[in-house]
Write a protein that holds these residues in place. Structure first.
Motif, PDB file in Angstrom:
ATOM      1  N   UNK B 250       0.810  -1.222   0.000  1.00 12.25           N
ATOM      2  CA  UNK B 250       0.000   0.000   0.000  1.00 12.25           C
ATOM      3  C   UNK B 250       0.834   1.259   0.000  1.00 12.25           C
ATOM      4  N   UNK B 251       2.058   1.161  -0.503  1.00 12.30           N
ATOM      5  CA  UNK B 251       2.953   2.319  -0.540  1.00 12.30           C
ATOM      6  C   UNK B 251       2.681   3.164  -1.778  1.00 12.30           C
ATOM      7  N   UNK B 252       2.958   4.451  -1.649  1.00 14.42           N
ATOM      8  CA  UNK B 252       3.168   5.255  -2.836  1.00 14.42           C
ATOM      9  C   UNK B 252       4.575   4.958  -3.314  1.00 14.42           C
ATOM     10  N   UNK B 253       4.778   4.955  -4.607  1.00 19.18           N
ATOM     11  CA  UNK B 253       6.137   4.710  -5.095  1.00 19.18           C
ATOM     12  C   UNK B 253       6.359   5.393  -6.425  1.00 19.18           C
ATOM     13  N   UNK B 254       7.641   5.490  -6.762  1.00 18.82           N
ATOM     14  CA  UNK B 254       8.016   6.136  -8.017  1.00 18.82           C
ATOM     15  C   UNK B 254       9.448   5.799  -8.351  1.00 18.82           C
ATOM     16  N   UNK B 255       9.833   6.162  -9.546  1.00 19.64           N
ATOM     17  CA  UNK B 255      11.258   6.222  -9.886  1.00 19.64           C
ATOM     18  C   UNK B 255      11.661   7.678  -9.648  1.00 19.64           C
ATOM     19  N   UNK B 256      12.520   7.912  -8.665  1.00 21.83           N
ATOM     20  CA  UNK B 256      12.764   9.297  -8.257  1.00 21.83           C
ATOM     21  C   UNK B 256      13.736  10.027  -9.186  1.00 21.83           C
TER      22      UNK B 256
END
Lengths: 530, 365
Positions: B250-256
């Motif tokens: 349930x995390x928010x995630x991205x390629x930073x």
């Protein structure tokens, strides 16, 4: 379209017995034999004479089945009064170059021929000249090589000692010249205080790959017993829960092995062989000294560090050690028993290996013939991100199971399995005994594979020693080597925060090594002994 | 925030270029997010240009740079290395040669002497998207950057099509050198797409939740070839499974930032070098932080076969690529920030099945 699984017929009278069946003995003696040029003709005669006395797959597999059946039938699960002493013979790179003409030995694997000093730094050993480097090895140091390894393994200590003495004496008196044949003896014994456990206190050798194939004929017994019911979803690919089936060519030359890179576990190839190599296997030996008080201190320090993380709260050294191994001392896997050891789970050889990492485990359906009862232990949740069993845990580093890796799909891990035949050496650590901490103890590590590059070398270089694999979570602290550099692990706390723990010292140090070739009966007679 | 150039490169000469790149990249990310918007009420994949992800934890996902698919296509590794090392040929705008099969987001160009001996190898992870942008922003700047990267004089005409567009198959990026990736699957869009799509919970054929999602169809589509990625690569299955596993919390995630594909390291353990030669003098990161370009240069008088790994002489550039790790970084926030959407079938057929607790039992697909 995927290929169908099949069972190759294994030549049971040609393949030495320790390779696929495993001796599984409590007492092992390793005789590293060096032969002067003047003794080579006599030594070839010795090889001819001993070849029929070696134990081959048929005898060892038959005995192991009898032994297991008798143990199951016993009231208390204790070892039955069956005893055997087996021998196997393997030749080093140095040995094959001295016993065979170049046009023959050059057909063997180059990594084997070069020997373990050549790829020492590739598998993480300190450089030659550094403390702990190959020049300090007690077995296999540069310019201190050996030609063959005679393995003597048995259930009865006296029988093993007697055989060792007889063969040592025979070798040393092969020719009249003094020291023309020398024998370096290494010993391994099951620890009487904790049989089946290595010196750090953990049950060892639990998870071995299953081997496809039938022994001797198309209707012979399976190399690895199948215990699952055909209705179990894992039946087609697993011999037992958590024990995937590999094709025998992963371990023995001349049989099908999985095609490298293929996503289909049944997509196989057969490497070309010649009579010299057919039915042979490459054996890696490592004499691994274990720093038991160092391991205990490291676990204490790690526990203290984990305990400082609020999400973790107070954690014991036992918890920290389990994080490093991936199992509790009993053999219970952390992924099925995350917070404390469960000796009953550890005692259940099937339940304790019934887990994957990316997928949750399920209650297996055992075949009626297996007479195995389903267990009641909690099943493992999927742990793809390493929240429960750290990525750096030894059992996860060297066998990521169904997890994807830097090699892609998890099925590729089948290309990098080895058959381990380790046994402890040295006296137990006893903190009450002065000097016990300085005693030499550890593991006589042996493993078989059809390619050292795909097997031992890959596992050490690509996975155990890599701090990057997976997700940058650190080294395999148990067997990983990084020269003399500091190693580290990153463990996820329950809230997902990361705890970085560093380990300034090696806890397992290589003190001997050998790359060997375990030939077939025919190759011993027709090439090495001729 | 303004998104940086890949590897924090400093090719841009104006603030407008920097802003335009950020906007373009942000749009690409938004498009990837839009691809999953019909399958989830609240996307777990976020745009780092819009959402502050500075406190997110980082996880580098890495893979081996040599194309795994080649192992299955050839009998021996030597044959696979040789195929990957095949020189590029451009004929009527069509590219052939090793670059077309270097599909692990790492491509290389081999410099040879007149005798055909390897003198240097350039490795890159730079994307075509970035260089197209440079050209569009300012063709002269693109040509100048080509010149800087390659150390030879490159003019606008050299990298342009007859129609005046950017030509990714120009000779300085194919037959005579390498500046950026050209293999059809080695795209920034593919990286973003697989990352965003992999956040969705999926069901296997048996109806169990699986994180083995690389072969799942794109959300909401049933196009036969519309898998998230290629299961046969090193990269795609790993990216897909790891992103899916993080998202399952349930995390928010991205390629930073900086969004890109990078060279992590050359594994130098076990290398033997010619006498007096240090490996560090041969292997140089030459562009980007993190690295997007590296060069392996042979010292004068040395041949590649004078180098060995674990006693095995090096003959092919592909053997070095096999020792290079390529990576992207995933950044993820606290657990439970977003309610998980219902798991959707991998097949892309019936959708909206409720999330179940059970999981797939297969070791492999």
């Amino acid at each position: 379209m995927t290929a169908k699984p099949f069972e190759p017929v294994i030549d049971s009278t040609e393949i030495q017995g320790d390779i696929l069946a495993g001796f599984r003995k409590d007492h092992v003696r390793l005789l590293f034999v060096s032969v002067a040029d003047t003794a080579l003709p006599a030594f070839k005669g010795w090889i001819r004479a001993i070849t029929p006395k070696l134990a081959y797959l048929d005898a060892v597999a038959t005995f192991n089945v009898m032994f297991s059946a008798a143990r199951r039938a016993s009231q208390n699960g204790e070892a039955p009064p069956l005893s055997a002493t087996w021998m196997n013979l393997a030749i080093s790179g140095q040995g094959v170059k001295r016993l065979l003409p170049q046009d023959q030995w050059s057909q063997l694997d180059v990594t084997f021929l070069d020997g373990p000093t050549e790829d020492a730094s590739l598998v993480g050993e300190p450089d030659n000249g550094s403390p702990g480097g190959p020049q300090s090895w007690l077995v296999g140091a540069p310019s201190h090589g050996h030609d063959v390894l005679l393995i003597i393994a048995g259930d009865d200590l006296a029988d093993v000692e007697r055989g060792t003495s007889e063969h040592t004496h025979a070798l040393q008196n092969l020719v009249e010249e003094d020291d023309a044949v020398t024998v370096r003896l290494e010993s391994g014994n099951a620890r009487s205080a904790q049989p089946g456990h290595e010196h750090f206190g953990f049950k060892d050798g639990i998870s071995q790959p299953g081997v496809r194939g039938r022994i001797g004929s198309a209707t012979g017994q399976y190399v690895t017993a199948r215990v699952l019911d055909p209705k179990d979803p894992s039946y087609a690919l697993f011999a037992a829960p958590g024990q995937p089936l590999c094709y025998p060519g992963e371990f023995v030359l001349g049989y099908p092995r999985k095609r490298e890179g293929s996503l289909d576990p049944n997509d196989t190839i057969v490497d070309p062989t010649i009579p010299l190599t057919k039915n042979g296997s490459y054996l890696v030996y490592r004499r691994l000294r274990q720093d038991v008080p160092g391991f205990m201190a490291a676990a204490e320090a790690m526990a203290a560090q984990l305990s400082q993380n609020q999400s973790f709260g107070p954690r014991s050294a036992g918890f920290a050690a389990a994080c490093l191994v991936g199992r509790w001392p009993s053999g219970a896997p952390v992924i099925r028993s995350p917070l404390a050891d469960d000796p009953a789970l550890g005692d259940d050889s099937y339940a304790s290996n019934n887990f994957q990492f990316a997928q949750a485990s399920h209650l297996p359906m055992y075949g009626a013939h297996s007479k195995i009862l389903p267990d009641n232990f909690p099943q493992a949740d999927a742990d793809t991100f390493g929240n429960t069993c750290p990525f750096s845990a030894h059992i996860r580093k060297v066998n990521p199971r169904d997890q994807t890796t830097d090699q892609g799909d998890g099925v590729r891990t089948l290309e990098h399995r080895i058959l381990r035949r380790g046994i402890p050496y040295g006296a137990d650590f006893d903190p009450s005994k002065p000097g016990s901490d300085n005693e030499d103890r550890g593991l006589q590590f042996l493993c078989y594979q059809s390619s050292i590059q795909r097997g031992f070398q890959f596992l050490m270089n690509q996975w155990a020693n890599s701090a990057d694999f997976p997700l940058g979570r650190g080294n395999d602290i148990v067997i990983g080597q990084s020269g003399e550099a500091q190693r580290s692990v990153t463990v996820l706390a329950p809230d997902g925060s990361q705890v970085l723990v560093t380990f300034p010292q090696r806890l397992v140090m290589t003190t001997g090594a050998s790359y060997l070739f375990s030939p077939s009966r025919s190759a011993l007679l027709n090439f090495f002994g001729s | 925030m303004q998104l940086s150039a890949p590897g924090n490169l400093t090719d841009f000469t104006t603030d407008e270029q920097k802003s335009d790149w950020s906007n373009k990249l942000s749009t690409e990310i938004d498009q990837a997010i839009a691809g999953i918007s019909k399958c989830t009420a609240a996307s777990q994949y976020v745009n780092p240009a819009i959402v502050d992800v500075s406190a997110f934890q980082r996880a580098p996902i890495h893979w081996v740079g040599f194309p795994k698919l080649l192992y299955t296509q050839f009998t021996t590794k030597q044959q696979a290395y040789a195929a990957a090392d095949t020189p590029s040929v451009v004929d009527n705008g069509k590219l052939s040669g090793g670059r077309t099969i270097q599909d692990e987001y790492l491509e290389w160009y081999i410099h040879r002497d007149q005798q055909g001996n390897i003198r240097a190898i350039d490795f890159t992870t730079e994307t075509q998207k970035y260089w197209e942008f440079l050209y569009t922003a300012n063709p002269a700047l693109a040509a100048e950057s080509y010149s800087t990267v390659l150390g030879v004089n490159v003019n606008i005409k050299d990298i342009s099509t007859p129609e005046g567009n950017y030509d990714p198959y120009n000779r300085f990026n194919t037959t005579n050198g390498i500046v950026h990736l050209v293999q059809v699957n080695n795209t920034l869009e593919a990286e973003l797409d697989i990352a965003a799509q992999s956040t969705l919970p999926r069901l296997d054929d048996a109806g169990n939740v699986t994180n083995d999602v690389v072969s799942c169809k794109h959300c909401g589509t049933v196009a036969p070839k519309d898998a998230l990625g290629s299961a046969g690569r090193n990269s795609d299955p790993t990216i897909a499974q790891m992103v899916n596993a993080v998202a399952a919390n349930g995390c928010l995630l991205t390629i930073p930032d900086p969004v890109g594909l990078y060279i992590q390291t050359l594994d130098t353990s076990g290398w033997s070098t010619p006498a007096g030669v240090k490996l560090a003098d041969c292997w140089k990161i030459v562009r980007g932080i993190p690295a997007v370009r590296a060069t392996f240069t042979l010292p004068t008088g040395a041949q590649l076969s004078d180098f060995s790994i674990g006693g095995i002489p090096i003959k092919y550039a592909g053997q070095i690529a096999e020792k290079i790790s390529v990576f992207l970084t995933a950044a993820y926030g606290p657990k439970g920030a977003v309610p998980l959407p219902p798991a959707r079938p991998c097949s892309g057929q019936a959708e909206g099945t409720a999330l179940t607790k059970s999981t797939s039992r297969r070791m492999t697909r």
